[in-house]
Motif scaffolding. Structure first.
Motif, PDB file in Angstrom:
ATOM      1  N   GLN A  63      16.887  31.237  64.288  1.00 53.75           N
ATOM      2  CA  GLN A  63      17.106  32.657  64.005  1.00 53.75           C
ATOM      3  C   GLN A  63      15.773  33.391  63.934  1.00 53.75           C
ATOM      4  N   SER A  64      15.727  34.575  64.507  1.00 54.40           N
ATOM      5  CA  SER A  64      14.539  35.415  64.383  1.00 54.40           C
ATOM      6  C   SER A  64      14.453  35.931  62.951  1.00 54.40           C
ATOM      7  N   PRO A  65      13.283  36.421  62.522  1.00 50.03           N
ATOM      8  CA  PRO A  65      13.184  36.980  61.168  1.00 50.03           C
ATOM      9  C   PRO A  65      14.216  38.074  60.911  1.00 50.03           C
ATOM     10  N   GLU A  66      14.467  38.929  61.899  1.00 46.76           N
ATOM     11  CA  GLU A  66      15.448  40.003  61.720  1.00 46.76           C
ATOM     12  C   GLU A  66      16.855  39.431  61.593  1.00 46.76           C
ATOM     13  N   MET A  67      17.155  38.420  62.419  1.00 45.30           N
ATOM     14  CA  MET A  67      18.482  37.810  62.338  1.00 45.30           C
ATOM     15  C   MET A  67      18.686  37.119  60.998  1.00 45.30           C
ATOM     16  N   ARG A  68      17.640  36.511  60.466  1.00 48.68           N
ATOM     17  CA  ARG A  68      17.761  35.860  59.161  1.00 48.68           C
ATOM     18  C   ARG A  68      18.122  36.868  58.080  1.00 48.68           C
ATOM     19  N   LEU A  69      17.524  38.053  58.146  1.00 51.74           N
ATOM     20  CA  LEU A  69      17.846  39.082  57.162  1.00 51.74           C
ATOM     21  C   LEU A  69      19.312  39.488  57.273  1.00 51.74           C
ATOM     22  N   VAL A  70      19.796  39.632  58.508  1.00 48.60           N
ATOM     23  CA  VAL A  70      21.186  40.021  58.715  1.00 48.60           C
ATOM     24  C   VAL A  70      22.125  38.913  58.242  1.00 48.60           C
ATOM     25  N   LEU A  99      22.698  40.133  67.902  1.00 46.37           N
ATOM     26  CA  LEU A  99      22.221  40.717  66.650  1.00 46.37           C
ATOM     27  C   LEU A  99      23.027  41.953  66.267  1.00 46.37           C
ATOM     28  N   LYS A 104      25.211  42.424  62.864  1.00 43.85           N
ATOM     29  CA  LYS A 104      25.051  43.582  61.977  1.00 43.85           C
ATOM     30  C   LYS A 104      26.402  44.259  61.749  1.00 43.85           C
TER      31      LYS A 104
END
Length: 245
Positions: A122-129, A40, A44
């Motif tokens: 993908q985790s929710p945070e990874m999807r945002l990235v 992650l 980023k």
């Protein structure tokens, strides 16, 4: 988002494909072992727009120094040096080892078969990235396409901007097969520097496919006319639009 050390041996920055079990293969031939990139922090780092610009420049134009990148991209050398170190930390670029003037350091993009996790993993945070990374990458690709088209000289390569927009109706397995055929076509045209003609140029290729929004019962799919909906008299027209030189 779509990338590449030099102008002849491209290595993609990484992609995902519609099959969670068989991610996209984008490596040069012969193909190195595929590596799924799911760090992650590294994603980023890559999502930073200036780093994408720098990686694209290394991809298209080959190895460069921080000063070269600064001049080309309108940045200061301190900023490019920092961004290069961050990209190197996660394996996207590396020093070439070539001796420069004084303490000059030359950098190149690292080739490889990088694969991003499919969206289902993908985790929710990874999807945002990933959404941010893709947004910047697609926007940069479109801007570069338009700029190169505007600046094209009146010579044969001025016509080298083929593109196509179309629709096809596929099952998910068929889409996976379609994608594999596209990758096979790319790999068929890749070759070592020694076998590359002198008049060849780096050509950037991008592939983007996505399912249309599911139609409600009895309604035609988005982008189709009622006359071309499944079961109509004109069910053979796939709505394809194609532009070629």
């Amino acid at each position: 988002m779509a990338q590449e050390p030099g102008a002849t041996d491209p290595a993609e920055q990484g992609h995902t494909r519609p099959d969670p079990a068989t991610p996209e293969h984008t490596a040069p031939d012969p193909s190195p072992a595929p590596v799924e990139f799911s760090d992650l922090a590294g994603l980023k780092a890559l999502a930073q727009p200036r780093r994408q610009w720098m990686l694209q420049h290394l991809t298209v134009h080959g190895p460069a120094t921080s000063a070269t990148l600064a001049r080309a991209l309108g940045l200061n050398t301190g900023a490019t040096s920092y961004h290069l170190r961050e990209l190197a930390r996660y394996g996207f670029v590396e020093e070439t080892g070539a001796a420069g003037h004084g303490r000059e350091r030359w950098w190149r993009a690292v080739p490889g078969d990088r694969r991003f996790p499919p969206r289902s993993r993908q985790s929710p945070e990874m999807r945002l990235v990933m959404d941010e990374l893709n947004h910047h990458a697609y926007a940069a690709d479109l801007e570069l396409f338009e700029q190169l088209q505007r600046d094209a000289a009146d010579e044969p390569w001025a016509d080298a901007f083929p593109y196509s927009r179309g629709t096809i109706r596929l099952t998910l397995p068929e889409l996976r097969e379609f994608f594999e055929e596209y990758i096979a076509l790319l790999n068929r045209y890749k070759r070592p520097e020694a076998d590359t003609p002198a008049d060849a140029r780096t050509v950037l290729t991008r592939f983007l496919a996505f399912p249309a929004q599911a139609a409600s019962a009895g309604a035609p799919a988005p982008g189709t006319s009622p006359d071309s909906a499944p079961g109509s008299a004109d069910d053979s027209d796939d709505g394809r639009e194609t532009e070629t030189p």
